[in-house]
Design a protein around this motif. Structure first.
Motif, PDB file in Angstrom:
ATOM      1  N   ASN A 249       0.769  -1.244   0.424  1.00 14.32           N
ATOM      2  CA  ASN A 249       0.348   0.410  -0.222  1.00 14.32           C
ATOM      3  C   ASN A 249       0.834   1.203  -0.007  1.00 14.32           C
ATOM      4  O   ASN A 249       0.599   2.079  -0.674  1.00 14.32           O
ATOM      5  N   ASP A 250       1.887   1.213   1.182  1.00 17.86           N
ATOM      6  CA  ASP A 250       2.873   2.483   1.175  1.00 17.86           C
ATOM      7  C   ASP A 250       3.513   2.632  -0.342  1.00 17.86           C
ATOM      8  O   ASP A 250       3.637   3.402  -1.183  1.00 17.86           O
ATOM      9  N   LEU A 251       3.785   1.802  -1.113  1.00 16.58           N
ATOM     10  CA  LEU A 251       4.627   2.150  -2.292  1.00 16.58           C
ATOM     11  C   LEU A 251       3.322   1.696  -3.157  1.00 16.58           C
ATOM     12  O   LEU A 251       3.908   3.226  -4.117  1.00 16.58           O
ATOM     13  N   ASN A 254       3.140   6.453  -2.123  1.00 14.00           N
ATOM     14  CA  ASN A 254       4.267   6.865  -3.069  1.00 14.00           C
ATOM     15  C   ASN A 254       4.651   6.820  -4.683  1.00 14.00           C
ATOM     16  O   ASN A 254       4.639   8.028  -5.014  1.00 14.00           O
ATOM     17  N   GLU A 255       3.572   5.134  -5.557  1.00 13.30           N
ATOM     18  CA  GLU A 255       3.823   5.925  -6.959  1.00 13.30           C
ATOM     19  C   GLU A 255       3.023   6.609  -6.978  1.00 13.30           C
ATOM     20  O   GLU A 255       2.720   7.778  -7.674  1.00 13.30           O
ATOM     21  N   LEU A 256       1.941   7.330  -6.640  1.00 13.84           N
ATOM     22  CA  LEU A 256       0.943   7.795  -6.935  1.00 13.84           C
ATOM     23  C   LEU A 256       1.550   9.427  -6.172  1.00 13.84           C
ATOM     24  O   LEU A 256       1.367  10.306  -7.773  1.00 13.84           O
ATOM     25  N   LYS A 257       2.332   9.696  -5.385  1.00 11.08           N
ATOM     26  CA  LYS A 257       3.175  10.808  -4.891  1.00 11.08           C
ATOM     27  C   LYS A 257       3.361  11.166  -6.034  1.00 11.08           C
ATOM     28  O   LYS A 257       3.427  12.425  -6.940  1.00 11.08           O
ATOM     29  N   GLU A 258       4.472  10.259  -6.539  1.00  3.01           N
ATOM     30  CA  GLU A 258       5.396  10.769  -7.757  1.00  3.01           C
ATOM     31  C   GLU A 258       4.717  10.681  -9.152  1.00  3.01           C
ATOM     32  O   GLU A 258       4.805  11.813  -9.914  1.00  3.01           O
ATOM     33  N   SER A 376       6.814   3.378   6.306  1.00  2.00           N
ATOM     34  CA  SER A 376       7.089   1.662   6.595  1.00  2.00           C
ATOM     35  C   SER A 376       6.711   1.613   8.158  1.00  2.00           C
ATOM     36  O   SER A 376       6.238   2.165   9.066  1.00  2.00           O
ATOM     37  N   LEU A 377       6.470   1.204   6.835  1.00  2.00           N
ATOM     38  CA  LEU A 377       5.475   0.427   8.712  1.00  2.00           C
ATOM     39  C   LEU A 377       6.186  -0.379   8.591  1.00  2.00           C
ATOM     40  O   LEU A 377       7.256  -1.412   8.311  1.00  2.00           O
ATOM     41  N   ARG A 378       6.365  -0.430  10.104  1.00  2.00           N
ATOM     42  CA  ARG A 378       6.082  -1.781  10.478  1.00  2.00           C
ATOM     43  C   ARG A 378       5.636  -2.179  11.699  1.00  2.00           C
ATOM     44  O   ARG A 378       4.711  -1.869  12.540  1.00  2.00           O
ATOM     45  N   THR A 379       5.905  -3.787  12.128  1.00  2.00           N
ATOM     46  CA  THR A 379       5.065  -3.892  13.179  1.00  2.00           C
ATOM     47  C   THR A 379       5.288  -4.254  14.143  1.00  2.00           C
ATOM     48  O   THR A 379       6.487  -5.084  14.844  1.00  2.00           O
ATOM     49  N   GLY A 380       4.683  -4.372  15.351  1.00  2.00           N
ATOM     50  CA  GLY A 380       5.237  -4.789  16.409  1.00  2.00           C
ATOM     51  C   GLY A 380       3.593  -5.358  17.438  1.00  2.00           C
ATOM     52  O   GLY A 380       2.865  -5.100  16.796  1.00  2.00           O
ATOM     53  N   ARG A 381       3.613  -6.337  18.172  1.00  2.00           N
ATOM     54  CA  ARG A 381       2.603  -5.794  19.216  1.00  2.00           C
ATOM     55  C   ARG A 381       2.866  -5.403  20.365  1.00  2.00           C
ATOM     56  O   ARG A 381       3.555  -5.280  21.523  1.00  2.00           O
ATOM     57  N   ARG A 382       1.276  -4.853  20.854  1.00  2.00           N
ATOM     58  CA  ARG A 382       1.147  -3.849  22.302  1.00  2.00           C
ATOM     59  C   ARG A 382      -0.475  -4.560  22.717  1.00  2.00           C
ATOM     60  O   ARG A 382      -0.405  -4.707  21.937  1.00  2.00           O
TER      61      ARG A 382
END
Length: 710
Positions: A249-251, A254-258, A376-382
């Protein structure tokens, strides 16, 4: 009578330098001419004293009538000459004054044309420099646009490859999860080997192989089968799938923005190129107009200079001619006065008692007449509670209905008891459902963000294009308005010049007509004078024949009686009559005077004929100069009318162009008001909404990272 006639020539000779005895001296200079004319006038009087054998009419009365006629004719011709001189003087003064004004206007026009030529040359140089700068800008912007298109093409290729990798990885992980979930029960040890040998997508195979190689070996009784222990693998794959989905999704974002940035850059460069090309076209038009005006000004300068030279030459020649004619008039006036004075004296003399006799053959003598002529997504658990608390706090801070709604939905899902249909407890599907809710919301927010980006790109593009259009049309309206003012002024000036040329042509035609009339009158008088001189010469010749014939016969008259005897004394001789042969001495003087009169009439004929030829040449020269001046002005008038007609056509077209440009400017202003309400009026709210949307997306990304991302 004989004694009186004999005595009179002696007195006349004293005042006429011995005309009778020595003959009239011929005038050697113009100063001697009046005196000679006086002398000859007296000579004419003496002719009245000669007896005519063939005619018994009194010559004295005939001479007096002739002299009175000469006096009346002299006074009449003097008055006519004065009238002609006054008309000639008026013509010269008016023509020279008009020519002086025309030359003054031509001089002022030449000065203005010199200033215009310098201004047009300076403008052309400035426009040439501006066009060179525009050409450099166009080359630079064209290269920047081509480079941007090439860079965007490379970015799109890189995006397509990365998107294909993410899509393949996500699909492979999905297939792996499906097969692992089907094996969720106890199996023999050989089952694990079968799973490891099963066919899997490339990316999932690499991920699972790496995980299995890094997982600790679980010991089990040899007699027992394999108990299902793949929960950790499923969790890892689910997290990896979520990570890939988010990165995908981020890619795409970012493609749309570019893409938008590229389109904005290309649109800006395109608009800048269009603006520069438009400016170049406008300046080229201005340069062409300036060059056209420069050429026209040079032609006008040349024509006006030629006209000024023609008028100057004409004025000098006319001034010289007028002065010459004035001098001739004064000379004639003086001579006529002296002539009338001589005739008056002669009339007094011949009308007195001193002259007696008769002559019929001496009737017409002197008649003198002289004349003259002119763009960027980074994942983690809380802990879930912590995530909910964080989202509630952010929803409050941002006044976000979207975050408040997702908190409510998460709270509702959190209180549900997730079990399988067989009553076996599965992996925490609650958490998966919560992640799904958050991801769906994140997707919607990102879609809204994309829409806002697209809207902003649209507004920026349209506003930029509209700004250029309004600027271009405003410049066009201003330029066309200025051109209309200039054309209107020029047409008025050309109309005035045409009227002035028409007036000058009328004056030239009038002057030529007057000069023609004066010339015709002058020629008629000269022809009359020549005819009179010829008739007078004929009459004098007849008189000479009469006198010479008479005195020739008288010299041979009958001889008188001579004395017979030599002894006669003087007394006797005195009583005898002498032979009479007529007045031979007086006759010789008269014949000589008549010959002089004959020469005077011959000279009068020759001088008048020469004067007629000179006057005719002056008239032809004046007519030729007038016709040249007339032809020159007619040519300039025709060029002025053609230029006026051309500028009138241009004025009409320019007005039509102005109406069209004004209509396009009004349409551009109306569209700007629409864009203003859609783009600029909501600009502040749009900026706040964009910041709020970015904060909501960041909050959801952080929550997802706390719940499932590593």
């Amino acid at each position: 009578a004989g004694a009186t006639a004999a005595a009179f020539p002696v007195q006349a000779a004293n005042s006429c330098r011995c005309l009778l005895c020595l003959g009239c001296e011929q005038p050697q200079t113009d100063q001697q001419l009046p005196a000679a004319m006086k002398c000859r006038a007296v000579t004419v009087l003496l002719l009245g004293a000669v007896s005519s054998v063939a005619d018994q009419v009194s010559p004295v009365q005939k001479v007096i009538e002739l002299l009175n006629g000469m006096t009346a004719k002299g006074e009449q011709e003097m008055a006519a000459d004065q009238t002609q001189h006054d008309e000639q003087t008026t013509f010269c003064e008016e023509t020279l004054r008009d020519k002086g004004r025309a030359m003054e206007r031509a001089g002022e026009k030449i000065e203005q044309l010199n200033a215009d030529i310098a201004k047009f040359e300076s403008s052309i140089k400035t426009y040439s420099n501006q066009l060179a700068t525009y050409e450099q800008d166009i080359n630079r912007d064209t290269k920047d646009k081509e480079d941007a298109i090439a860079l965007r093409k490379q970015q799109k290729t890189d995006f397509d490859l990365a998107l294909a990798d993410y899509t393949a990885s996500i699909n492979s992980i999905g297939l792996a999860l499906g097969k692992i979930n089907k094996q969720a029960h106890n199996r023999a040890q050989a089952s694990l080997l079968q799973i490891s040998k099963a066919s899997k997508p490339q990316d999932a195979t690499r991920a699972l192989t790496a995980f299995l190689q890094s997982s600790p070996v679980v010991a089990a009784p040899e007699a027992a089968g394999y108990e299902f222990q793949s929960g950790n693998i499923i969790t890892m794959l689910e997290d990896l799938s979520a990570k890939f989905i988010q990165e995908k999704n981020d890619l795409e974002l970012n493609e749309l923005k570019e893409k938008n940035a590229h389109e904005s850059l290309v649109a800006g460069l395109t608009a800048q190129l269009a603006n520069t090309n438009k400016a170049k076209e406008t300046k080229t038009g201005f340069k062409n107009t300036a060059e056209s005006k420069l050429a026209a000004a040079k032609v006008d300068h040349s024509d006006t200079t030629a006209e000024l030279e023609t008028d100057t030459k004409y004025s000098k020649e006319l001034d010289t001619e007028c002065k010459s004619k004035a001098a001739d008039f004064m000379s004639r006036k003086k001579l006529r006065g002296e002539e009338l004075e001589a005739i008056a004296k002669a009339t007094d003399i011949i009308g007195g008692n001193a002259v007696n006799g008769s002559s019929v053959k001496h009737s017409r003598l002197l008649q003198v007449d002289l004349a003259t002529a002119l763009a960027s997504l980074r994942t983690g658990r809380r802990p879930l509670d912590g995530v909910l608390k964080q989202l509630q706090s952010q929803a409050g801070d941002l006044h976000s209905r979207a975050l408040s709604l997702v908190v409510q939905q998460i709270s509702s899902v959190q209180h549900q008891a997730p079990v399988t249909a067989a009553g076996v407890r599965t992996p925490d599907e609650t958490m998966l459902k919560i992640k799904t809710l958050m991801q769906e919301l994140l997707g919607k927010l990102q879609e809204q963000q994309e829409a806002e980006i697209s809207q902003k790109s649209f507004c920026d593009k349209e506003l930029g294009t509209n700004k250029i259009t309004r600027a271009d049309k405003t410049d066009a309206v201003d330029t066309l308005t200025a051109n209309i003012d200039q054309l209107t002024t020029s047409i008025a000036t050309l109309t005035e010049e045409s009227a002035d040329l028409s007036d000058q042509l009328t004056k030239i035609a009038s002057a030529l007509a007057k000069a023609t009339a004066l010339r015709q009158d002058e020629k008629a008088k000269n022809m009359e004078t020549i005819a009179d001189a010829k008739a007078a010469q004929k009459a004098v010749a007849q008189a000479l024949d009469v006198l010479q014939d008479f005195y020739s016969k008288a010299s041979g008259a009958t001889a008188f009686v001579q004395r017979e005897e030599a002894g006669d004394d003087e007394a006797t001789l005195e009583t005898q009559p002498r032979p009479y042969k007529g007045q031979q001495g007086a006759a010789a003087g008269i014949v000589r005077m008549l010959e002089v009169v004959m020469e005077d009439f011959s000279r009068l004929e020759t001088d008048t004929d020469a004067a007629e030829e000179a006057a005719d040449k002056e008239f032809r020269d004046f007519s030729a100069d007038s016709n040249i001046d007339k032809a020159s002005k007619e040519t300039v008038k025709q060029q002025t009318e053609e230029k006026k007609e051309d500028q009138t056509t241009k004025l009409s077209q320019t007005k039509a162009d102005l109406a069209s440009s004004q209509k396009e400017l009004d349409a551009a202003n109306t569209y700007y008001e629409e864009l203003y309400s859609k783009c600029l009026d909501v600009e502040v709210d749009s900026k706040g909404a964009t910041a709020k949307r970015e904060a909501e997306i960041k909050a959801l990304k952080d929550a997802l990272a706390s719940l499932g991302a590593r």
